[in-house]
Design an enzyme around this catalytic site. Structure first.
Site, PDB file in Angstrom:
ATOM      1  N   ARG A 133       0.857  -1.195   0.000  1.00  0.00           N
ATOM      2  CA  ARG A 133       0.000   0.000   0.000  1.00  0.00           C
ATOM      3  C   ARG A 133       0.892   1.243   0.000  1.00  0.00           C
ATOM      4  O   ARG A 133       1.975   1.241   0.579  1.00  0.00           O
ATOM      5  CB  ARG A 133      -0.909  -0.014   1.224  1.00  0.00           C
ATOM      6  CG  ARG A 133      -1.924   1.116   1.289  1.00  0.00           C
ATOM      7  CD  ARG A 133      -2.885   0.914   2.464  1.00  0.00           C
ATOM      8  NE  ARG A 133      -3.772  -0.224   2.216  1.00  0.00           N
ATOM      9  CZ  ARG A 133      -4.009  -1.195   3.100  1.00  0.00           C
ATOM     10  NH1 ARG A 133      -3.421  -1.171   4.288  1.00  0.00           N
ATOM     11  NH2 ARG A 133      -4.825  -2.185   2.805  1.00  0.00           N
ATOM     12  N   ASP A 186       0.513  -8.042   8.884  1.00  0.00           N
ATOM     13  CA  ASP A 186      -0.849  -8.584   8.844  1.00  0.00           C
ATOM     14  C   ASP A 186      -1.694  -8.268  10.075  1.00  0.00           C
ATOM     15  O   ASP A 186      -2.835  -7.822   9.946  1.00  0.00           O
ATOM     16  CB  ASP A 186      -0.837 -10.109   8.630  1.00  0.00           C
ATOM     17  CG  ASP A 186       0.224 -10.567   7.645  1.00  0.00           C
ATOM     18  OD1 ASP A 186       0.306  -9.978   6.557  1.00  0.00           O
ATOM     19  OD2 ASP A 186       0.997 -11.479   7.973  1.00  0.00           O
ATOM     20  N   ASP A 198      -3.443  -6.534  13.123  1.00  0.00           N
ATOM     21  CA  ASP A 198      -3.829  -5.156  13.419  1.00  0.00           C
ATOM     22  C   ASP A 198      -4.584  -5.124  14.738  1.00  0.00           C
ATOM     23  O   ASP A 198      -5.287  -6.080  15.090  1.00  0.00           O
ATOM     24  CB  ASP A 198      -4.727  -4.583  12.315  1.00  0.00           C
ATOM     25  CG  ASP A 198      -4.070  -4.634  10.944  1.00  0.00           C
ATOM     26  OD1 ASP A 198      -2.999  -4.031  10.788  1.00  0.00           O
ATOM     27  OD2 ASP A 198      -4.631  -5.296  10.050  1.00  0.00           O
TER      28      ASP A 198
END
Length: 266
Positions: free
Chosen positions: A110, A192, A194
């Site tokens: 991202r 990965d 969160d």
């Protein structure tokens, strides 16, 4: 006396630059060039990190180097030391940087295009996203809806996004590698897991299945797994005790600073 009747010389330029002009040494000879050696002062050498020495070889054949060319070169070298000093110093308050997150296999995950820097220190960077363009790994694009204070650290394996909304502050915390910063972007590896924190204090650990899947696929290893799980505990402790970014005073302080910088730029 140098080759072709040119005298070896030395100039003191601005910005801590010393320029030596003359024939190359035996080890540095390339064809029949003259040798320009650009050496920052000790202070500049430290600031420029690995870029502390630049050598330019000018193959001038039989005619030598004319004066106008020489001054063009000195101007170029002066501009380069300014650029390299800025690069070594890093972004300053009010600058905009790009943020890029990657996955463990090295693929781009991202990108945030314009994050305003609010503060940098030896180990941390604080910034703000506000209607920032985000690009996903599949090319999809979207724009953040509300101001968000972002926090990155060079030792902790997480980064924190404090989203300022009408109903209070929500947090999205990414378990990730410590960041690195180069002239292209601030970069980190997303791992990965969160942690989401709601305005009422509720906490949720997200994407556990995704973590297990990628951990096996990309072989995170026991050490990485241990570090990440230890940092989850550190993160929860910060949340429970309102440390750092999880303090309302912290969010208010940096959001106010962001507004001041916006007013100054208009």
């Amino acid at each position: 006396m140098g080759n072709h009747g040119f005298i070896s010389a030395q100039w003191k330029l601005g910005h801590g630059i010393t320029l030596f002009w003359g024939p190359p040494t035996r080890d540095e000879a390339v064809g029949d060039p003259f040798f320009l050696q650009f050496t920052p002062s000790p202070t500049k050498t430290q600031e420029l990190s690995n870029a502390n020495r630049l050598k330019v070889f000018i193959n001038n054949g039989e005619s030598g180097i004319i004066l106008s060319e020489f001054f063009m070169i000195t101007r170029y070298l002066e501009s380069r030391v300014i650029d390299m000093t800025r690069e070594a110093r890093g972004p300053k308050e009010g600058d905009f940087i790009t943020i890029k997150s990657y996955k463990h296999d090295g693929s781009l995950h991202r990108t945030w295009r314009d994050t305003m820097v609010l503060k940098t220190s030896e180990n941390a960077l604080i910034g703000v996203n506000d209607h920032t363009l985000v690009t996903e790994d599949d090319g999809r694009r979207w724009v953040t809806r509300e101001p968000a204070i972002v926090y990155f650290h060079k030792h902790y394996w997480f980064n924190i996004v404090a989203m300022i909304r009408d109903n209070g502050v929500s947090y999205y915390c990414n378990l990730a590698s410590p960041y690195v910063l180069d002239k292209e972007a601030l970069k980190y590896i997303d791992y990965d897991l969160d942690v989401k924190v709601f305005p009422d204090g509720e906490k949720r650990l997200l994407d556990v299945d995704e973590y297990e899947d990628f951990s096996q696929r990309w072989h995170y290893g026991e050490e990485t797994d241990r570090i990440l799980k230890a940092n989850v505990l550190t993160l929860v402790d910060w949340i429970n005790h309102h440390k750092g970014p999880f303090s309302q005073a912290y969010v208010d302080l940096w959001y106010q600073r962001y507004q001041e910088l916006l007013r100054r730029s208009h």
